[in-house]
Design a protein around this motif. Structure first.
Motif, PDB file in Angstrom:
ATOM      1  N   GLU A 106     -59.198 -15.148  20.543  1.00  0.00           N
ATOM      2  CA  GLU A 106     -58.873 -15.337  19.132  1.00  0.00           C
ATOM      3  C   GLU A 106     -57.375 -15.393  18.845  1.00  0.00           C
TER       4      GLU A 106
ATOM      5  N   TYR B 249     -52.435  -3.574  21.042  1.00  0.00           N
ATOM      6  CA  TYR B 249     -53.844  -3.588  20.627  1.00  0.00           C
ATOM      7  C   TYR B 249     -54.596  -2.694  21.600  1.00  0.00           C
TER       8      TYR B 249
ATOM      9  N   GLU C   4     -58.918  -0.188  18.054  1.00  0.00           N
ATOM     10  CA  GLU C   4     -60.352  -0.232  17.797  1.00  0.00           C
ATOM     11  C   GLU C   4     -60.830   1.128  17.290  1.00  0.00           C
TER      12      GLU C   4
ATOM     13  N   GLY D 222     -59.239  -1.185  13.847  1.00  0.00           N
ATOM     14  CA  GLY D 222     -59.908  -2.470  14.030  1.00  0.00           C
ATOM     15  C   GLY D 222     -61.370  -2.477  13.649  1.00  0.00           C
TER      16      GLY D 222
ATOM     17  N   LYS E  45     -63.331  -4.858  12.039  1.00  0.00           N
ATOM     18  CA  LYS E  45     -63.023  -6.230  11.654  1.00  0.00           C
ATOM     19  C   LYS E  45     -63.681  -6.662  10.352  1.00  0.00           C
ATOM     20  N   THR E  46     -64.819  -6.060  10.010  1.00  0.00           N
ATOM     21  CA  THR E  46     -65.502  -6.420   8.762  1.00  0.00           C
ATOM     22  C   THR E  46     -64.584  -6.253   7.564  1.00  0.00           C
TER      23      THR E  46
ATOM     24  N   TYR F 165     -61.615  -6.863   7.115  1.00  0.00           N
ATOM     25  CA  TYR F 165     -60.625  -7.917   6.942  1.00  0.00           C
ATOM     26  C   TYR F 165     -61.251  -9.300   6.756  1.00  0.00           C
ATOM     27  N   CYS F 166     -62.568  -9.390   6.874  1.00  0.00           N
ATOM     28  CA  CYS F 166     -63.249 -10.681   6.715  1.00  0.00           C
ATOM     29  C   CYS F 166     -63.288 -11.083   5.239  1.00  0.00           C
TER      30      CYS F 166
ATOM     31  N   LEU G 117     -62.302 -11.532  14.500  1.00  0.00           N
ATOM     32  CA  LEU G 117     -61.119 -10.788  14.948  1.00  0.00           C
ATOM     33  C   LEU G 117     -59.821 -11.387  14.422  1.00  0.00           C
TER      34      LEU G 117
ATOM     35  N   TYR H 139     -59.027 -12.402  11.608  1.00  0.00           N
ATOM     36  CA  TYR H 139     -58.648 -11.919  10.277  1.00  0.00           C
ATOM     37  C   TYR H 139     -57.911 -10.587  10.353  1.00  0.00           C
ATOM     38  N   GLU H 140     -58.398  -9.667  11.183  1.00  0.00           N
ATOM     39  CA  GLU H 140     -57.693  -8.386  11.318  1.00  0.00           C
ATOM     40  C   GLU H 140     -56.374  -8.576  12.054  1.00  0.00           C
TER      41      GLU H 140
END
Length: 310
Positions: A9, A56, A81, A108, A110-111, A113-114, A264, A266-267
């Motif tokens: 990504e 990360y 994470e 992290g 990720k939801t 930031y979606c 991913l 988006y985050e």
């Protein structure tokens, strides 16, 4: 697994250039190095940190806090994470350190930031379904029997894998001041939780978060209101589509937000934006929300570790 998805990504996110990796397991580190053509360190985390501006962290759950802490003290930005820490104190400490170091610390999930999830939360807050009285979020997967999730009795299991995702919409819509929380688990032979249900009580309503690695059920998000309800079917955590339904069964509103990749990016994009101090959308996943999640994680871990040497 997720580190490989990160590499897939990152090319879609402007401002990121992956230069090296740290892996204390030299064999798997060398495989990663050959696959992606980057330097890999296995002996010195400090030497690795000297080569980067930001890190990360996608290591086993129990290592997140210490890796993040050392990186922040070294003045590095951290995208970690979940869970970023296994208790409230350590989570709060990391945020305090990041503030002192003028470093970005992002968890992290990720939801959060979606764009579709943000749209769903805004829809729920808009009043279209009236007063929100109940939230049910479920995330289950039948993990491989030999995977870390099914074999690590201390730091594997359903809760540490998915609870943060299921708690996210609850804290977004109700806030973090819950009145009561109860955690129930179905355990496997190794003692880890195959399926966990978290029940929360708030002044304005109730909520249930369900997660599983050895029990499968419908992975949906249902937000129930006094005028109607929002239904986001599996995989709601990507939020590619959701509906509003009302008392009249013929009245259904359908929303299909934009979604790219596996989420991913988006985050990662938000991480870069915060580092560059542009579009600093800290409301997407707040410090208070992360600390509240860590508080519930601490309750879960205290029960898990009863009778074990720590």
């Amino acid at each position: 697994r997720i580190a490989a998805r990160f590499m897939a990504e990152e090319k879609f996110v402007s401002g990121i250039n992956t230069v090296c990796a740290f892996n204390p397991e030299s064999d798997s580190g060398n495989i990663f190095r050959k696959r992606y053509g980057i330097n890999t360190y296995s002996e010195s985390y400090s030497r690795f940190l000297n080569e980067i501006d930001a890190v990360y962290i996608a290591s086993p759950n129990e290592t997140h806090y210490e890796y993040a802490r050392k990186a922040i003290i070294a003045g590095k930005h951290v995208l970690c994470e979940n869970p970023v820490a296994l208790n409230r104190h350590n989570a709060a400490e990391l945020f305090d350190l990041a503030e002192k170091q003028d470093a970005v610390l992002l968890e992290g999930i990720k939801t959060a930031y979606c764009p579709g999830f943000q749209q769903l939360i805004n829809t729920a807050r808009s009043g279209q379904i009236g007063e929100i009285r109940d939230i049910e979020a479920c995330f289950t997967r039948l993990a491989d029997l030999h995977s870390r999730e099914r074999t690590d009795a201390d730091y594997g299991g359903a809760f540490l894998e998915y609870a943060a995702y299921t708690l996210l919409p609850i804290f977004k819509l109700y806030g973090t001041n819950y009145k009561d929380v109860r955690i129930h688990s179905i355990k496997g032979e190794a003692g880890l939780d195959l399926y966990t249900k978290i029940e929360l009580l708030f002044d304005q309503g109730m909520a249930t978060a369900k997660c599983g690695v050895g029990v499968k059920t419908e992975g949906q998000l249902v937000i129930s209101g006094s005028n109607g309800y929002i239904l986001a079917e599996s995989p709601w955590w990507l939020t590619k589509k959701y509906k509003i339904r009302y008392e009249d069964p013929n009245r259904v509103e359908v929303f299909e937000p934009t979604f790219q990749g596996d989420g991913l990016r988006y985050e990662m994009g938000e991480f870069v934006a915060q580092i560059n101090k542009i579009g600093k959308n800290q409301y997407l996943l707040t410090k208070n929300e992360i600390i509240a999640m860590s508080e519930i994680t601490e309750l879960f871990m205290k029960e898990r570790m009863k009778g074990k040497a720590i």
